[in-house]
Structure formats: C-alpha cells, structure tokens
Design an enzyme around this catalytic site. Structure first.
Site, PDB file in Angstrom:
ATOM      1  N   ASN A  32      -7.604  56.482  16.231  1.00 57.71           N
ATOM      2  CA  ASN A  32      -6.955  56.044  17.479  1.00 57.71           C
ATOM      3  C   ASN A  32      -6.215  57.195  18.173  1.00 57.71           C
ATOM      4  O   ASN A  32      -5.490  56.967  19.136  1.00 57.71           O
ATOM      5  CB  ASN A  32      -6.000  54.870  17.227  1.00 57.71           C
ATOM      6  CG  ASN A  32      -4.775  55.282  16.428  1.00 57.71           C
ATOM      7  OD1 ASN A  32      -4.713  56.406  15.927  1.00 57.71           O
ATOM      8  ND2 ASN A  32      -3.811  54.399  16.316  1.00 57.71           N
ATOM      9  N   LYS A  96       2.085  50.723   8.826  1.00 58.80           N
ATOM     10  CA  LYS A  96       0.929  49.869   9.113  1.00 58.80           C
ATOM     11  C   LYS A  96      -0.389  50.564   8.722  1.00 58.80           C
ATOM     12  O   LYS A  96      -1.300  49.935   8.174  1.00 58.80           O
ATOM     13  CB  LYS A  96       0.915  49.471  10.592  1.00 58.80           C
ATOM     14  CG  LYS A  96       1.970  48.421  10.922  1.00 58.80           C
ATOM     15  CD  LYS A  96       2.106  48.172  12.402  1.00 58.80           C
ATOM     16  CE  LYS A  96       1.017  47.305  12.970  1.00 58.80           C
ATOM     17  NZ  LYS A  96       1.250  46.972  14.392  1.00 58.80           N
ATOM     18  N   LYS A 110     -15.394  46.180   0.380  1.00 66.70           N
ATOM     19  CA  LYS A 110     -15.797  45.028  -0.463  1.00 66.70           C
ATOM     20  C   LYS A 110     -17.004  44.324   0.162  1.00 66.70           C
ATOM     21  O   LYS A 110     -17.998  44.055  -0.512  1.00 66.70           O
ATOM     22  CB  LYS A 110     -14.618  44.068  -0.585  1.00 66.70           C
ATOM     23  CG  LYS A 110     -14.914  42.789  -1.319  1.00 66.70           C
ATOM     24  CD  LYS A 110     -13.623  41.994  -1.529  1.00 66.70           C
ATOM     25  CE  LYS A 110     -13.905  40.579  -1.996  1.00 66.70           C
ATOM     26  NZ  LYS A 110     -13.729  39.585  -0.935  1.00 66.70           N
ATOM     27  N   ALA A 119      -7.046  58.309   0.703  1.00 69.49           N
ATOM     28  CA  ALA A 119      -6.288  59.565   0.780  1.00 69.49           C
ATOM     29  C   ALA A 119      -4.833  59.253   0.472  1.00 69.49           C
ATOM     30  O   ALA A 119      -4.098  58.745   1.317  1.00 69.49           O
ATOM     31  CB  ALA A 119      -6.413  60.175   2.175  1.00 69.49           C
ATOM     32  N   TYR A 150       6.487  56.712   4.656  1.00 64.39           N
ATOM     33  CA  TYR A 150       5.214  57.333   4.269  1.00 64.39           C
ATOM     34  C   TYR A 150       4.964  57.130   2.781  1.00 64.39           C
ATOM     35  O   TYR A 150       3.919  56.623   2.373  1.00 64.39           O
ATOM     36  CB  TYR A 150       5.291  58.814   4.623  1.00 64.39           C
ATOM     37  CG  TYR A 150       4.048  59.624   4.356  1.00 64.39           C
ATOM     38  CD1 TYR A 150       2.909  59.471   5.138  1.00 64.39           C
ATOM     39  CD2 TYR A 150       4.035  60.599   3.358  1.00 64.39           C
ATOM     40  CE1 TYR A 150       1.783  60.250   4.913  1.00 64.39           C
ATOM     41  CE2 TYR A 150       2.915  61.385   3.137  1.00 64.39           C
ATOM     42  CZ  TYR A 150       1.795  61.213   3.913  1.00 64.39           C
ATOM     43  OH  TYR A 150       0.680  61.995   3.706  1.00 64.39           O
ATOM     44  N   ARG A 191       4.548  70.768  10.588  1.00 62.47           N
ATOM     45  CA  ARG A 191       4.461  71.114   9.177  1.00 62.47           C
ATOM     46  C   ARG A 191       4.692  72.615   9.010  1.00 62.47           C
ATOM     47  O   ARG A 191       4.607  73.384   9.961  1.00 62.47           O
ATOM     48  CB  ARG A 191       3.112  70.670   8.601  1.00 62.47           C
ATOM     49  CG  ARG A 191       3.090  69.181   8.353  1.00 62.47           C
ATOM     50  CD  ARG A 191       1.802  68.703   7.720  1.00 62.47           C
ATOM     51  NE  ARG A 191       0.832  68.285   8.704  1.00 62.47           N
ATOM     52  CZ  ARG A 191      -0.307  67.652   8.406  1.00 62.47           C
ATOM     53  NH1 ARG A 191      -0.604  67.392   7.163  1.00 62.47           N
ATOM     54  NH2 ARG A 191      -1.147  67.298   9.349  1.00 62.47           N
TER      55      ARG A 191
HETATM   56  P1  NAD Z   1      -3.731  64.293  10.825  1.00 67.55           P
HETATM   57  O1  NAD Z   1      -2.549  63.747  11.548  1.00 67.55           O
HETATM   58  O2  NAD Z   1      -4.343  65.548  11.327  1.00 67.55           O
HETATM   59  O3  NAD Z   1      -4.884  63.206  10.715  1.00 67.55           O
HETATM   60  C1  NAD Z   1      -4.633  61.842  10.630  1.00 67.55           C
HETATM   61  C2  NAD Z   1      -5.569  61.126  11.594  1.00 67.55           C
HETATM   62  O4  NAD Z   1      -5.383  59.711  11.462  1.00 67.55           O
HETATM   63  C3  NAD Z   1      -5.281  61.479  13.046  1.00 67.55           C
HETATM   64  O5  NAD Z   1      -6.484  61.819  13.703  1.00 67.55           O
HETATM   65  C4  NAD Z   1      -4.697  60.189  13.621  1.00 67.55           C
HETATM   66  O6  NAD Z   1      -4.948  60.021  15.000  1.00 67.55           O
HETATM   67  C5  NAD Z   1      -5.367  59.133  12.764  1.00 67.55           C
HETATM   68  N1  NAD Z   1      -4.617  57.877  12.686  1.00 67.55           N
HETATM   69  C6  NAD Z   1      -3.319  57.696  12.327  1.00 67.55           C
HETATM   70  N2  NAD Z   1      -3.000  56.390  12.377  1.00 67.55           N
HETATM   71  C7  NAD Z   1      -4.135  55.732  12.764  1.00 67.55           C
HETATM   72  C8  NAD Z   1      -4.458  54.373  12.981  1.00 67.55           C
HETATM   73  N3  NAD Z   1      -3.528  53.402  12.836  1.00 67.55           N
HETATM   74  N4  NAD Z   1      -5.722  54.032  13.336  1.00 67.55           N
HETATM   75  C9  NAD Z   1      -6.673  54.993  13.488  1.00 67.55           C
HETATM   76  N5  NAD Z   1      -6.429  56.307  13.317  1.00 67.55           N
HETATM   77  C10 NAD Z   1      -5.164  56.664  12.947  1.00 67.55           C
HETATM   78  O7  NAD Z   1      -3.277  64.479   9.291  1.00 67.55           O
HETATM   79  P2  NAD Z   1      -4.077  65.083   8.053  1.00 67.55           P
HETATM   80  O8  NAD Z   1      -3.296  66.198   7.497  1.00 67.55           O
HETATM   81  O9  NAD Z   1      -5.496  65.302   8.410  1.00 67.55           O
HETATM   82  O10 NAD Z   1      -3.966  63.881   7.010  1.00 67.55           O
HETATM   83  C11 NAD Z   1      -5.058  63.020   6.771  1.00 67.55           C
HETATM   84  C12 NAD Z   1      -4.750  62.160   5.557  1.00 67.55           C
HETATM   85  O11 NAD Z   1      -4.518  62.966   4.412  1.00 67.55           O
HETATM   86  C13 NAD Z   1      -3.516  61.278   5.736  1.00 67.55           C
HETATM   87  O12 NAD Z   1      -3.759  59.999   5.171  1.00 67.55           O
HETATM   88  C14 NAD Z   1      -2.458  61.999   4.944  1.00 67.55           C
HETATM   89  O13 NAD Z   1      -1.506  61.115   4.427  1.00 67.55           O
HETATM   90  C15 NAD Z   1      -3.272  62.650   3.830  1.00 67.55           C
HETATM   91  N6  NAD Z   1      -2.624  63.845   3.294  1.00 67.55           N
HETATM   92  C16 NAD Z   1      -2.687  65.048   3.956  1.00 67.55           C
HETATM   93  C17 NAD Z   1      -2.051  66.163   3.413  1.00 67.55           C
HETATM   94  C18 NAD Z   1      -2.118  67.521   4.049  1.00 67.55           C
HETATM   95  O14 NAD Z   1      -1.555  68.477   3.507  1.00 67.55           O
HETATM   96  N7  NAD Z   1      -2.786  67.708   5.152  1.00 67.55           N
HETATM   97  C19 NAD Z   1      -1.321  66.037   2.210  1.00 67.55           C
HETATM   98  C20 NAD Z   1      -1.264  64.801   1.599  1.00 67.55           C
HETATM   99  C21 NAD Z   1      -1.939  63.704   2.122  1.00 67.55           C
HETATM  100  N1  UDP Z   2       9.725  73.896   6.393  1.00 64.36           N
HETATM  101  C1  UDP Z   2      10.387  75.032   6.795  1.00 64.36           C
HETATM  102  N2  UDP Z   2      10.226  75.467   8.087  1.00 64.36           N
HETATM  103  C2  UDP Z   2       9.425  74.839   8.980  1.00 64.36           C
HETATM  104  C3  UDP Z   2       8.729  73.674   8.560  1.00 64.36           C
HETATM  105  C4  UDP Z   2       8.896  73.232   7.245  1.00 64.36           C
HETATM  106  O1  UDP Z   2      11.139  75.649   6.015  1.00 64.36           O
HETATM  107  O2  UDP Z   2       9.338  75.311  10.129  1.00 64.36           O
HETATM  108  C5  UDP Z   2       9.883  73.433   4.998  1.00 64.36           C
HETATM  109  C6  UDP Z   2      10.173  71.952   4.794  1.00 64.36           C
HETATM  110  O3  UDP Z   2      11.559  71.692   4.862  1.00 64.36           O
HETATM  111  C7  UDP Z   2       9.615  71.706   3.401  1.00 64.36           C
HETATM  112  C8  UDP Z   2       8.428  72.701   3.307  1.00 64.36           C
HETATM  113  O4  UDP Z   2       8.630  73.658   4.346  1.00 64.36           O
HETATM  114  O5  UDP Z   2      10.572  72.050   2.434  1.00 64.36           O
HETATM  115  C9  UDP Z   2       7.053  72.054   3.503  1.00 64.36           C
HETATM  116  O6  UDP Z   2       7.117  71.258   4.660  1.00 64.36           O
HETATM  117  P1  UDP Z   2       5.898  70.497   5.300  1.00 64.36           P
HETATM  118  O7  UDP Z   2       6.414  69.889   6.568  1.00 64.36           O
HETATM  119  O8  UDP Z   2       4.734  71.387   5.444  1.00 64.36           O
HETATM  120  O9  UDP Z   2       5.489  69.322   4.293  1.00 64.36           O
HETATM  121  P2  UDP Z   2       6.102  68.648   2.954  1.00 64.36           P
HETATM  122  O10 UDP Z   2       5.609  69.468   1.838  1.00 64.36           O
HETATM  123  O11 UDP Z   2       7.601  68.654   3.014  1.00 64.36           O
HETATM  124  O12 UDP Z   2       5.532  67.282   2.958  1.00 64.36           O
END
Ligand code: NAD
Ligand code: UDP
Length: 319
Positions: A32, A96, A110, A119, A150, A191
C-alpha cells in the site's frame, strides 16, 4: 512456484521479488506504499512473470489464481522517532500490519495450501539479556514502551503463525531478521545506515544517538535474501535467525562509514535522540541457519557498503 510477497515495494520485499523472479518463479507483489516506493519495483512492471496489487494487508486479501507460497513482509520497520515513516509515528498501522495482516496472509496460505513465510525480527528479543541471541531466548520486552507496537505485533504474528501450523497444518516458517542494509533503503526512514550514509555523502557529521556504545550486527541485503529463500525452500517451521554475526558499536559503524566515504566531518553525539529501550546489544547466533540451511553471510561490511554507495549517490544526485 507462484509466490505472493506483501511489502513488495519496500526495501527487502523488492529484493526478494528480484531474487525469486531470477530463480524462475512467478511473483505477485502487494503493497500500500505506506513506507515503500513505486520506484523500487518500477523495473518489474511489464515483466510477464510479475503482477502487482495496491492493497492494505490489514483488509481481506483476494488474489486470483493458485499460490504456492505467501511471504508476509508488509510492515513499517524503522524505529527512529524523528522520522515520519517510523513505526513510532505509525503505531496503529504497525500493529494492524503485524496482527491483521498476518491473520489475512495466513488465511490465504491455508486456503491455497501454500508454504508461508513470516518476516519477524530481532526486535522480538527486546533489549536482550542473553548475548548473542539464540532462537530459544524468549526476550526482554514490554507492552507499553515506544517500541512495543512493533515488537508485540511481531511476537503476536509469530504465535499466530505457529497456531496456524499446529491447528490447521499450514506449512509455515518464521525468519527473525537482524539489521540489514543495502540499495533501495529509504534515505529518509531514519534507520542508522540511511541516516549516516546520507550524512557522510553530504559531508556532514554523522549523528550518533546516545554515546554510540550500543551494538548492532549489520547484514548486507543479498546475504539476507539468500538465507530467506533457503528457508522458504526448506520444510523448517520453527524460527530461524538470519543476520550477520559481526557485531560492532554504533560509533565503530559510523567510523567505518566515514572512512569508506572519506568524510572528514566526523561524528556528533545527540544524547536525547536515543529512544527508551533502544537495545544495548544485538547479535544473532546463526547456528540454526548454518545447520538447517547451510547458510552464512559472505559479504563483510566494507564490501556491502561499497555495493550500497552507488544507489545513495544516485538518490542524492552525486553520481
Ligand atoms: P520497508 O518499509 O522498506 O518495507 C515495508 C513495506 O511494507 C513497504 O513497502 C510498505 O509500504 C509496506 N506496507 C506496510 N504496511 C502495509 C500494509 N498495511 N499493507 C500493505 N503494505 C504495507 O521495510 P523493510 O526493511 O523492507 O522491512 C520489510 C520487513 O522486514 C518488515 O516486516 C520488517 O519488520 C522486517 N524486518 C526488516 C529488517 C531490516 O533490517 N530491514 C529487520 C527486521 C525485520
Ligand atoms: N542510530 C544512531 N544515529 C542515527 C540513527 C540510528 O546512532 O542517525 C542508532 C539507534 O539509536 C540504534 C542504532 O543506531 O541504537 C540502530 O538503529 P536503527 O534505527 O538502524 O535500528 P534498530 O537496530 O534500533 O532497530
């Protein structure tokens, strides 16, 4: 296989689309755009093996045709309270996506008899007292802190996924993803990597939240995607950590970015920007991934940052 990926327009979802299309599958993307971007998948439009639906996973999902796998990646994912795209500022949408979105995607798996992959995240370990984190560690978490929307949604999602496996026999899997970086991260999502790499390329000091002693273990996206796809192809049901176990302090991480970009501006410490319950330490124990999937990361931080730089330069018009 014909595979549904929710969150397909996000950072990880779009890389998964590329990898699975490359492996010869048909991919159905759903998003979305709440935190993702059309630009991440624009190169796939017109590909006859790729279909896209704009849809919110919190609402009932209908996908015409057979599905062999459902991968639920849709969720806001940045914890930075200073970013409008972070789950701090999208708290209800985040709960949600993790709760209703997981329920809807499990129902779809299912009905289709599909393999399911959730994920999940290292955040389910909270601010961990066990280090490194094994999948058996239950976590040090809370229901009311700023990260709870989260963390608790993902914890609920894991429990619901196993409930569908145990009660309905759905072929489910759960990946616990640790900090991952690479091209297509949103430069504004707050991030650590996008914030700092953008600052470095603009010649600004890198913002360190707190004193920078907190640790993280950063995985390059190609390594992560390889691990996730191996999990998808396996028959494993219990959670598997996928991440790079090379741990460093956030200050060391910032120094590595400054070195690789030759940024002379150094770092600046912003004490108050570090959120409550920002984990002090995080590092995956990847023994299970090694044993079950034969997986371990191949790309170190330096190589991964080099691979990430061109995308950031292009986005900042520095290419
Ligand atoms: P991202 O924000 O780039 O991607 C998330 C995507 O989900 C986006 O495109 C967003 O528009 C879509 N989205 C969110 N809510 C939605 C909804 N209600 N309906 C439809 N689409 C929706 O983030 P990402 O880093 O790619 O993360 C993807 C997944 O991986 C997430 O579930 C996140 O929790 C998990 N994850 C990522 C990391 C990381 O380091 N990147 C770490 C741990 C877990
Ligand atoms: N952080 C930071 N400077 C920034 C952004 C993040 O020092 O500009 C720190 C944040 O407080 C955390 C770590 O970097 O301790 C990793 O943050 P991130 O947002 O990437 O994800 P997290 O691991 O906390 O989910």
């Amino acid at each position: 296989m014909r595979i549904l990926i929710t969150g397909a327009a996000g950072f990880l979802g779009s890389h998964l689309c590329d990898k699975l299309l490359g492996d010869g599958h048909d991919v159905v993307g759903l998003d979305n755009f709440i935190t993702g971007s059309e630009a991440n998948i624009s190169h796939l439009m017109g590909n006859e093996h790729f279909t896209f639906y704009k849809h919110d996973v919190s609402n009932y999902i209908f996908v015409p045709g057979k599905l062999d796998a459902v991968m639920h990646f849709a969720s806001p994912a940045s914890p930075n309270p200073l970013s409008p795209y972070a789950y701090f500022n999208l708290p209800i949408q985040t709960m949600k996506a993790g709760a209703l979105g997981t329920h809807n995607t499990l129902g779809l798996a299912k009905a289709s008899g599909a393999r399911y992959l959730l994920a999940s995240t290292s955040e389910i370990y909270g601010d961990p007292t066990e280090h490194p984190q094994k999948e058996t560690y239950p976590g040090n978490v809370d229901t009311t802190g700023p990260r709870a929307v989260y963390d608790e949604a993902k914890r609920f999602a894991e429990s619901l996924t196993l409930a569908y496996h145990r009660q309905h026999g759905v072929n489910t899997s759960i990946v616990r993803i640790f900090n991952t970086y690479g091209p297509r991260m949103d430069l504004e999502d707050g991030r650590a990597l996008p914030n700092m790499l953008k600052q470095a390329l603009l010649g600004q000091p890198l913002t360190i939240y707190g004193d920078g002693s907190q640790t993280r273990s950063f995985c390059y996206v190609d390594d992560l995607v390889e691990g996730i796809v191996r999990l998808l192809y396996s028959q494993e049901h219990m959670p598997v950590n996928i991440g790079n176990p090379t741990e460093m302090s956030i200050l060391q991480f910032a120094q590595a970015i400054n070195e690789i970009t030759a940024n002379p501006a150094g770092v600046t410490f912003i004490e108050h920007a570090r959120s409550a319950r920002d984990p002090q330490r995080r590092r995956p124990d990847i023994t299970r991934a090694q044993e079950i999937l034969g997986w371990q990361p191949q790309i170190d931080l330096r190589a991964g940052l080099q691979k990430t730089l061109p995308y950031f330069k292009e986005k900042l018009n520095l290419a």
